[in-house]
Design an enzyme around this catalytic site. Structure first.
Site, PDB file in Angstrom:
ATOM      1  CG  HIS A 163      -0.150  -3.158   3.552  1.00 34.88           C
ATOM      2  ND1 HIS A 163       0.457  -2.402   4.534  1.00 34.88           N
ATOM      3  CD2 HIS A 163      -0.786  -4.169   4.210  1.00 34.88           C
ATOM      4  CE1 HIS A 163       0.196  -2.920   5.725  1.00 34.88           C
ATOM      5  NE2 HIS A 163      -0.555  -4.004   5.557  1.00 34.88           N
ATOM      6  CB  CYS A 179      -1.816  -7.162   6.085  1.00 38.73           C
ATOM      7  SG  CYS A 179      -3.504  -6.922   5.469  1.00 38.73           S
TER       8      CYS A 179
END
Length: 204
Positions: A163, A179
């Site tokens: 992301h 992440c």
């Protein structure tokens, strides 16, 4: 007294009648075997005819229908390889590197999991939910997920993915909770190169 000529005429007529009846009377008590015994039989022998040999087909695939091969899809052509030590993700297409981007990965205690995965989820302008408070942060410049989200791992409760980030200074470091952070422009570029099902390989 009988007339001899008349009697002779009657006898002649009677004789002719008997002959006519004997000729006209059908033959009785005959059967097929009797007829067969009276008819001579002939046995005709057919000449031996050789069966010709067919020539072998040189290329069977030219004559025998083949099942069509399924077309190669982008999912099969493209794969992502994330190298944690390099802090970099590589985009491969047909075993050739097409692009690579610098990333931030999970910090100690929150390491990004290694293994073979697939893209599970793709969202433009995602809404971020705080994992402890449940607070929702709408899409925008302050959203911790940036403008693109590409999820590839889940344990049924938590999800890890690529992301964007509003903190570009963390790129190149072990700074996340598992992440893979990217510059937002890079996250947008990566989003256009993959789809749900694209393989993701995470290596040390």
């Amino acid at each position: 007294m009988v007339n001899s000529k008349s009697l002779l005429s009657k006898l002649i007529l009677l004789s002719l009648s008997v002959v006519a009846l004997s000729v006209a009377e059908p033959r009785a008590n005959f059967n097929h075997s009797a007829i067969a015994s009276e008819s001579p039989t002939s046995q005709v022998k057919l000449p031996n005819i050789a069966i010709p040999e067919l020539p072998a087909l040189p290329e069977a695939s030219r004559y025998i229908p083949q099942e069509p091969k399924p077309p190669v899809t982008p999912i099969e052509e493209v794969r992502l390889v994330l190298k944690l030590r390099e802090r970099r993700v590589y985009v491969y297409r047909e075993n050739k590197v097409q692009a690579s981007f610098p990333v931030a990965v999970g910090k100690g205690g929150w390491e990004t999991p290694t293994g073979n995965f697939k893209v599970l989820q793709m969202i433009k302008d995602p809404v971020w939910e705080h994992p402890w408070t449940g607070e929702l942060v709408p899409a925008g410049v302050d959203n911790p997920l940036g403008s693109r989200w590409i999820g590839f791992w889940t344990d049924g409760k938590n999800v890890i993915g690529f992301h964007g980030t509003p903190n570009p200074e963390s790129i190149g470091r072990a700074a996340s909770h598992g992440c893979v952070r990217m510059f937002d422009k890079d996250a947008q570029a990566l989003f256009e190169k993959v789809e749900v099902g694209t393989p993701v390989i995470v290596e040390h």
